[in-house]
Design an enzyme around this catalytic site. Structure first.
Site, PDB file in Angstrom:
ATOM      1  N   PRO B 344       0.859  -1.183   0.000  1.00  0.00           N
ATOM      2  CA  PRO B 344       0.000   0.000   0.000  1.00  0.00           C
ATOM      3  C   PRO B 344       0.904   1.245   0.000  1.00  0.00           C
ATOM      4  CG  PRO B 344      -0.070  -1.060   2.145  1.00  0.00           C
ATOM      5  CD  PRO B 344       0.851  -1.878   1.297  1.00  0.00           C
ATOM      6  N   ASP B 520       5.747   2.291   2.445  1.00  0.00           N
ATOM      7  CA  ASP B 520       4.846   1.155   2.647  1.00  0.00           C
ATOM      8  C   ASP B 520       4.003   1.463   3.877  1.00  0.00           C
ATOM      9  OD1 ASP B 520       3.623  -1.232   3.262  1.00  0.00           O
ATOM     10  OD2 ASP B 520       5.400  -2.470   2.863  1.00  0.00           O
ATOM     11  N   HIS B 521       2.740   1.726   3.652  1.00  0.00           N
ATOM     12  CA  HIS B 521       1.889   2.189   4.746  1.00  0.00           C
ATOM     13  C   HIS B 521       1.653   1.116   5.808  1.00  0.00           C
ATOM     14  CE1 HIS B 521      -0.546   4.943   6.806  1.00  0.00           C
ATOM     15  NE2 HIS B 521      -1.372   5.329   5.858  1.00  0.00           N
ATOM     16  N   ARG B 522       1.993  -0.126   5.487  1.00  0.00           N
ATOM     17  CA  ARG B 522       1.859  -1.159   6.504  1.00  0.00           C
ATOM     18  C   ARG B 522       2.905  -0.957   7.609  1.00  0.00           C
ATOM     19  NH1 ARG B 522       2.598  -6.364   2.889  1.00  0.00           N
ATOM     20  NH2 ARG B 522       4.350  -5.036   2.284  1.00  0.00           N
ATOM     21  N   ILE B 524       5.011   2.218   7.836  1.00  0.00           N
ATOM     22  CA  ILE B 524       5.220   3.609   8.221  1.00  0.00           C
ATOM     23  C   ILE B 524       3.881   4.331   8.150  1.00  0.00           C
ATOM     24  CG2 ILE B 524       6.379   5.759   7.547  1.00  0.00           C
ATOM     25  CD1 ILE B 524       8.522   3.887   6.226  1.00  0.00           C
TER      26      ILE B 524
END
Lengths: 495, 551
Positions: B344, B520-522, B524
């Site tokens: 993501p 990577d929103h998972r 950060i």
């Protein structure tokens, strides 16, 4: 891959060129679909395809439809097995107060009845072919190109698609004397005359079924098998009740024994054996050779259509029953796998539907096997031998027929019903039944397997009492620990 | 010792008449080998023409706006051999290497086979390799049992100049592969044995047809009314069955009719969640699964294939030319797509004030160049990233394979995206946190040169913990770079520009550098991301800190 396809394309184009430049070589017949062979696979494929709107030609080498199954296989053998069963049951009742006296067997009349059964079924096929406008041609077909067949009467059939359903033939041992007393399964069904002493060479299902018939008709039967067990590949526990009965009835059962020679003499066929417990020689007035069947894939000049056939006569197919040539299909005995009519009919529908443009697949999880011996032996899905070989973790649950009221009232307590479950999901992986009507009872286990039923799905379905079908539910209850018709020391909490 | 040479435009691949958008040097400038001389721009990318040698620019015959093609002379330079520099053969080779034909992988001309077209067991060997011997195999394309056609690649060899495929000289089935990746081979080294299919096999085929031709018009009765419709083999496409995980499919909890429906729709039941009792998959589950994919509510499973881009017959609309992707493109494409699909992505944009930095860089650039170091802005940005990564170690981490934990890396290897004519590569500066800005700049120059020449070694492309993609030399105001997974973030840099910045009382012209930080929103979250770019901005503003030597 690329090479084969190129060749294919090139050959096709040559065919087209010839078709275009030699209009006089027009074929005698033309069809959208041609089916070679009218056994259970062939006629099913032809009829299904016709029902889906295809213009179908069905080619059969014999004057009657139905193939081995109807004419010289399943059906006639079952008619005779029924006679055998009546004889045996009548005799068995003597012990319980009903005596009929010795049966009088009119072999000719019995054979006539068997032939009537066949005639009724094959006649029915002819009628249905007509009703469906399937054109039936008689002859032996061979490929001349990827889109053309020639019959032995020189007629030709141009086709768009083809389903090869040419079946299999009994294997004869090499070097046998040419003598009418040495027969294959087809000859054995002729019953003429009923021999006094029969040797069955090959302890597979076909041989043992015929052994059963002849034993009931009063013949002294011996069986010789090369492997160390009858019906090799069958779970050994299924054979035990059967062996207990036939050991008493048959003259000798020789396993791990080789037939080294056969000699035709006036008193009979003199057979020599090589094996630990076998006599060195025996004389029989009939020898049935039932050592297996061979696929007919290599009898069709299939290579002229570009179809690959292996050294066993088998044509390999994908899950849609297509051969390596996409418009040619193969089904039944010559397509690999068990040589069973019900497998062929199932494959036939897949092939016909795919030929008609549907997206069908052969996607069965189990193909039931049945030996119509006495007692019958049937199994479907996973066997214990397979499970052990492949390291599949399973749990077995079994219900002995000695605890079944119906089995006892049939005076047949030797059988049992066995289910194999996945330990984790508790779903049925396979099952087996030994005893009268096992072949009918196995169908429920087959349905459970296909539906992904687990033990409680089976046990919670009410089974009629008193029937043999209850034993399937009881086996599932034995797995669950909820069985009350038998005391099984508790190995687990009831689920 | 000096020697004057022509400066020649190297091989531009498919491009001709390419425009010069910038002239980077002037007569009298001292340049190092690989220093940019002029910048060219094609419709695809812009790139610098590097100096072929170290020396002094004598004259330049081109200016911005001119167009040049491969082989054009753009000026002259005097090569200075400093001290007793060893004259490497590579120096002489370099221009030659550049005029090699475009395309990453050459196909070697097969050695003539002794008996072409014959069948039987044959040995496939390495053909003439030119001047090369002991060349490394970087890829083996065959396994025993494979069928190969003539010209199918057997192995890929990599010399220091190029990768090349060794083609099969015979068609047939591979019996045994005699080499492994990493082996070195020379002309004549056996690669594999093959059971060759005789070319004559083709000639046998017409036989059935001619039999048919010979067949006289024996057919007494004419064919029935309708002649056979064309001898139609269904199109090959109909042949290909949907790829289904059969082992998984066979265990799916679904009845035969549900399985039939799934087969028709090409649904892999392994991916369908059953809504029935005990998770039994029912008809509606299969339909809902398909619907979800069609309406984009669910990611199409990789096995079942993504919804595909419509296929267009481009030739219908005009002339076309089909060029194969380069080897690097073939490798990087799926990796980029995997990252794009699996991570993501969010991109945080920010501006960093580099007014002071740039001023100091201009001061230091000349002296640095004398030491043979091109002190580029990228070196400073990297240096700033090192301190930002130390402050935000999560940005230097990766997700574990099972996605259950974070792997923090105690090392800091910085990758930088380098655009080469063969595709995008990401060379890695190892232990960037242990290097000062000059060391980083020096290494940047070396790795860039190697990248352009296609001479990077595998270990120079591995192990990055964070990547920087700088397009600032070309332009742009912002972009959304794709994270080089399994890294968790990437910094994109666009072109700096003078902007009015409010200093509290008035607008002040400041040189602002656009930063585009994709993550990577998972791993950060947004607040961390903007803290990271803010920190980075502060670091870039503190040029003294960036210039500090590493103790």
């Amino acid at each position: 891959m690329a090479i084969g396809e190129n060749e294919q394309t090139r050959t096709m184009s040559v065919t087209e060129i010839i078709a275009a430049t030699h209009p006089d070589s027009e074929a005698t017949h033309a069809a959208a679909l041609v089916v070679i062979g009218s056994g259970p696979g062939g006629y099913t494929a032809a009829f299904r395809a016709a029902d889906l709107g295809l213009d179908v030609v069905l080619i059969e080498r014999y004057p009657v439809l139905g193939g081995v199954c109807l004419n010289v296989g399943c059906i006639p053998s079952k008619a005779l097995l029924h006679a055998a069963k009546v004889i045996d049951e009548a005799e068995a009742m003597a012990e319980h107060g009903v005596t009929f006296g010795k049966p009088k067997i009119e072999a000719e009349k019995l054979r006539d009845w068997k032939d009537q059964v066949i005639a009724k079924l094959t006649g029915g096929l002819q009628t249905m072919a007509k009703q469906r406008k399937v054109r039936v041609l008689q002859g032996t077909a061979k490929f001349v190109s990827p889109n053309r067949l020639r019959l032995d009467n020189d007629e030709t059939v141009q086709f768009e698609k083809c389903i090869i359903a040419a079946g299999s033939e009994p294997v004869m041992l090499p070097g046998l004397p040419d003598d009418p007393r040495i027969v294959d399964s087809t000859g054995a069904l002729e019953l003429a005359p009923i021999p006094k002493r029969l040797l069955v060479v090959g302890g597979g299902i076909i041989g043992l079924e015929m052994a059963c018939v002849y034993s009931a008709l009063g013949t002294d039967v011996s069986v010789v098998e090369l492997m160390d067990t009858l019906m090799p590949g069958t779970d050994p526990d299924l054979l035990r009740p059967f062996l207990k009965i036939v050991r008493k009835r048959y003259e000798t059962i020789m396993v791990s024994t080789k037939v080294t020679s056969m000699r035709a003499t006036v008193p009979g066929i003199e057979v020599t054996f090589e094996g630990d417990k076998a006599p060195s020689v025996g004389v029989y007035d009939r020898v049935l050779v039932s050592v297996g069947r061979r696929a007919n894939g290599d009898k069709l000049d299939a290579e002229k259509a570009g179809v690959n056939v292996d050294e066993r006569g088998i044509i390999n197919v994908d899950k849609q029953m297509r051969t390596n040539v996409p418009h040619i299909f193969a089904i039944g005995d010559l397509a690999g796998g068990p040589m069973l009519a019900h497998k062929a009919t199932h494959e036939a529908k897949v092939a016909a539907e795919v030929a008609a443009g549907e997206k069908s697949y052969f996607d069965a999880r189990g193909i039931p096997s049945v030996a119509y011996t006495d007692p019958e032996i049937a199994w479907v899905g996973l066997t214990e031998l397979e499970a052990k070989e492949n390291g599949i973790d399973y749990e077995k649950a079994q219900f002995p027929w000695a605890a079944s009221g119906r089995a006892l009232s049939l005076d047949r307590a030797e059988g049992f019903t066995k289910l194999l479950f996945d330990k984790k999901t508790e779903r049925v992986l396979g099952g087996a039944v030994v005893g009268p009507n096992a072949g009918d009872l196995i169908a429920e286990i087959g349905l459970a397997l296909e539906m992904g039923a687990d033990a409680s799905d089976i046990s919670l379905s009410i089974h009629p009492h008193p029937t043999l079908s209850e034993t399937v539910a009881f086996a599932a209850e034995a797995f669950e620990g909820t069985l009350t018709d038998l005391y099984i020391p508790k190995k687990r909490q009831s689920r | 010792m000096a020697n004057t040479i022509d400066i020649v435009v190297p091989d531009l691949g498919d491009f001709d008449s390419v425009e010069i958008i910038e002239v980077l040097v002037a007569p009298g400038d001292k340049v190092a080998r690989e220093d940019g001389l002029i910048t060219l721009e094609t419709d695809k990318a812009s790139f610098d023409v590097p100096s072929p040698e170290e020396g002094v620019i004598e004259s330049l015959t081109v200016t911005t706006g001119d167009t040049v093609s491969t082989g054009d002379v753009i000026g002259q330079m005097t090569i200075a051999f400093i001290d007793t520099v060893v004259i490497e053969p590579a120096v002489v080779d370099a221009p030659a290497a550049m005029i090699e034909p475009a395309g990453d992988t050459q196909v070697l001309t097969p050695l003539p086979v002794e008996q072409p077209g014959t069948g039987g067991k044959q040995t496939l060997v390495v053909p003439e390799l030119g001047d090369f011997a002991d060349v490394e195999i970087i890829e083996v394309h065959i396994a025993s049992g494979d069928s190969v056609a003539v010209e199918d690649p057997l192995v890929t060899l990599e010399t220091d100049k190029a990768a090349m495929d060794v083609p099969a000289t015979a068609a047939g089935e591979i019996l045994e592969v005699l080499v492994n990746v990493g082996d070195t081979v020379s002309k004549g080294t056996p690669l594999a044995t093959i059971e060759a299919v005789a070319a004559a096999a083709h000639a046998e085929k017409p036989a059935p047809a001619s039999t048919e031709a010979k067949q006289p018009a024996k057919t007494a009765t004419p064919a029935p009314a309708s002649p056979p419709s064309k001898p139609a083999a269904p199109p090959p496409a109909a042949r290909a069955l949907p790829s289904i995980d059969e082992a998984g499919f066979s265990k799916a909890h679904a009845s035969p009719s549900v399985r039939k429906l799934a087969r028709e729709l090409g649904v892999n039941l392994v991916q369908v969640t059953g809504s029935g009792a005990k998770n039994r998959i029912v008809h509606d589950d299969v339909k809902a699964f398909v619907k979800a994919i069609l309406t984009g509510q669910a990611a199409a499973p990789a096995a079942a294939g993504l919804p595909s881009v419509p296929s267009v017959d481009f030739a219908k609309f005009g002339e076309i030319d089909v060029q194969p992707l380069t080897r690097i493109q073939k490798i990087s494409g799926p990796r980029l797509q995997a990252s794009w699909i699996n991570l993501p992505h969010v991109t945080q944009h920010d501006l960093a004030d580099i007014t002071e930095l740039e001023a100091r860089r201009q001061e230091l650039k000349g002296p640095a160049k004398e030491r043979g170091i091109g002190l580029t802005p990228l070196a400073f940005i990297m240096k700033a990233c090192v301190s930002a990564l130390a402050e935000f170690p999560k940005v230097n981490s990766s997700l574990s394979d099972d996605g259950d934990s974070l792997v923090y890396k105690k090392y800091c290897h910085l990758g930088f995206a380098a655009d080469t004519d063969k595709g995008l590569v990401v060379p890695v500066i190892r232990d960037a946190n242990k290097k000062d800005v000059y060391e980083i700049a020096g290494e940047l120059g070396e790795l860039s040169a190697l990248a352009r020449e296609g001479k990077l070694k595998l270990e120079q492309l591995q192990g990055a913990t964070f990547t920087i993609s700088s397009l600032g030399g070309i332009g742009g105001t912002a972009f959304t770079p794709i994270v080089n997974a399994p890294e968790v973030a990437i910094l994109g840099v666009s072109r700096s520009s003078m902007q009015p910045v409010w200093n509290g009382s008035e607008f002040e012209p400041r040189l602002m550098l656009p930063l585009s930080f994709s993550y990577d929103h998972r791993v950060i979250d947004g607040a961390q991301a903007v803290r990271f770019t803010t920190f980075l901005g502060q670091a870039l503003a503190d040029v003294d800190a960036l210039l500090q030597a590493i103790p």
